[in-house]
Design an enzyme around this catalytic site. Structure first.
Site, short mmCIF file in Angstrom:
data_model
loop_
_atom_site.label_atom_id
_atom_site.label_comp_id
_atom_site.label_asym_id
_atom_site.label_seq_id
_atom_site.Cartn_x
_atom_site.Cartn_y
_atom_site.Cartn_z
N ASP A 11 0.73 -1.16 0.15
CA ASP A 11 -0.05 0.06 0.13
C ASP A 11 0.85 1.59 -0.12
O ASP A 11 2.03 1.37 0.08
CB ASP A 11 -0.71 -0.44 1.44
CG ASP A 11 -1.62 1.34 1.03
OD1 ASP A 11 -2.62 1.64 0.28
OD2 ASP A 11 -2.01 2.01 2.35
N SER A 12 0.41 2.44 -0.82
CA SER A 12 0.87 3.17 -0.56
C SER A 12 1.21 4.00 1.06
O SER A 12 2.73 4.65 1.77
CB SER A 12 -0.38 4.50 -1.32
OG SER A 12 -1.28 4.86 -0.39
N CYS A 74 -4.04 -1.43 -2.35
CA CYS A 74 -3.54 -0.02 -2.36
C CYS A 74 -4.82 0.42 -3.88
O CYS A 74 -4.54 -0.18 -4.56
CB CYS A 74 -3.17 0.85 -2.86
SG CYS A 74 -2.79 2.60 -3.12
N GLU A 153 -5.06 9.00 8.82
CA GLU A 153 -3.30 9.37 8.78
C GLU A 153 -2.94 9.46 10.42
O GLU A 153 -2.13 9.54 10.79
CB GLU A 153 -2.85 10.11 7.65
CG GLU A 153 -2.67 9.46 6.71
CD GLU A 153 -1.96 8.09 6.21
OE1 GLU A 153 -0.59 8.00 7.50
OE2 GLU A 153 -1.94 7.26 5.89
N CYS A 200 -11.50 3.34 -0.96
CA CYS A 200 -9.56 3.69 -0.69
C CYS A 200 -9.39 2.94 1.13
O CYS A 200 -10.66 3.10 1.54
CB CYS A 200 -9.75 5.58 -0.20
SG CYS A 200 -8.07 5.83 0.83
N HIS A 202 -7.49 3.88 3.11
CA HIS A 202 -8.11 4.38 4.31
C HIS A 202 -9.61 4.80 5.15
O HIS A 202 -9.94 5.06 6.45
CB HIS A 202 -7.58 6.23 5.15
CG HIS A 202 -6.52 6.36 3.91
ND1 HIS A 202 -5.29 5.62 3.57
CD2 HIS A 202 -5.56 6.05 5.20
CE1 HIS A 202 -3.83 5.62 3.20
NE2 HIS A 202 -4.02 6.42 4.78
N1 DGL Z 1 -4.03 4.31 0.15
C1 DGL Z 1 -4.65 5.11 -1.17
C2 DGL Z 1 -5.79 4.01 -1.32
O1 DGL Z 1 -5.78 3.62 -1.45
C3 DGL Z 1 -4.76 5.97 -0.18
C4 DGL Z 1 -3.40 7.13 0.58
C5 DGL Z 1 -3.20 8.24 -0.60
O2 DGL Z 1 -3.29 8.42 -1.20
O3 DGL Z 1 -2.22 6.87 -0.74
O4 DGL Z 1 -5.91 4.69 -2.43
#
Ligand code: DGL
Length: 285
Positions: A11-12, A74, A153, A200, A202
């Site tokens: 993931d990011s 992600c 976050e 997303c 999050h």
């Molecule tokens: N992990 C990213 C997503 O699911 C969310 C956070 C980001 O913008 O990196 O799209």
């Protein structure tokens, strides 16, 4: 033949831990390696070229650790980079878009689905395509809500600030109607949605508030549990399930600041992910 190699997750940042958490629940016998690219998060506002390059660098790391399958946990990377990633590696790679889209199509009765996601995910129209693949008659209303990512976050996942932010973010999809869901109200796009897909990683952490704001008559669907089920099928069909003979090992790596990753993971998930370690990526220096 059973296979005790770990499953890789990427993931990011910390958001993909929502997917990992579901996989640990669903597949407790599997070992896992998680990589969060916190040094370069968020991916949502980035160009497609950057998302593809960063995702490839992260998957190089997972592939080098002999994983038997990779979950791109992600949404942004799944939406923008999945095709490229699949052509680079031999291991099976699962994204989160398709499982989430299937779950949303199963949930909707009015055939009107709203999707909230990052800018890059909305721009890609990946959810639109995946939902239409499942059922071409479902109306899809996508809306970028990047403002919810920094909130999560920062650990603000409950209380009046989080609720106000969610109300503001969802207003274009839900309109100004009652939040009890008694009457489904039209947003500016005429979206009479009865199902909201959290596109997303999050957003599942805000699910209780999102459900409250959407009201009880709307379904709130996240990709995490649908992805865990899809992963279970993928392993089963390809005879990749762990033998169950060994205690599974779990490792988490971050390209960013270790202390921050640990603190955020603990604030959001409690003691579930205690063993994070740093990982240096040449491109992320
Ligand atoms: N992990 C990213 C997503 O699911 C969310 C956070 C980001 O913008 O990196 O799209």
């Amino acid at each position: 033949m059973p296979d005790d190699r770990p499953i890789g997750f990427f993931d990011s940042g910390v958001g993909g831990l929502t997917v990992l958490r579901e996989v640990l629940r669903r597949l407790p016998g599997e070992g896992t390696i998680y990589l969060g690219d916190n040094a370069r998060t968020p991916y949502g506002p980035r160009s497609d070229e950057e998302v593809i390059r960063f995702s490839s660098e992260c998957l190089d790391e997972l592939a080098a650790r002999e994983v038997k399958a990779i979950v791109v946990a992600c949404n942004t990377a799944s939406a923008v980079a999945l095709g490229d990633l699949r052509s680079r590696y031999d291991v099976p790679i699962l994204g989160v878009v398709r499982p989430g889209a299937s779950a949303a199509v199963l949930a909707t009765r009015s055939r009107r689905v709203g999707v909230i996601a990052t800018e890059a995910t909305v721009r890609s129209r990946a959810y639109f395509g995946a939902i239409k693949d499942e059922d071409p008659f479902v109306e899809v209303h996508e809306h970028a809500t990047p403002e919810l990512v920094p909130l999560v976050e920062a650990g603000v996942i409950d209380g009046p600030i989080a609720e106000a932010a969610v109300r503001r973010a969802l207003a274009p999809l839900l309109g100004g109607g009652p939040a009890d869901g008694g009457t489904i109200s039209a947003g500016p796009g005429g979206a009479l949605i009865d199902t909201l897909l959290l596109g997303c990683t999050h957003y599942p952490l805000l699910a209780p508030i999102i459900q409250r704001v959407c009201g009880p008559s709307r379904a709130v669907i996240d990709s995490a549990s649908a992805t865990a089920s899809a992963l279970a099928s993928l392993l089963e069909i390809n005879h990749l399930r762990a033998t169950g003979d060994r205690e599974p090992q779990h490792q988490q790596f971050t390209t960013g600041d270790l202390q921050t990753f640990r603190q955020t993971a603990e604030r959001l998930f409690g003691p579930l992910f205690p063993a994070a370690a740093p990982l240096a990526l040449a491109g992320a220096a």
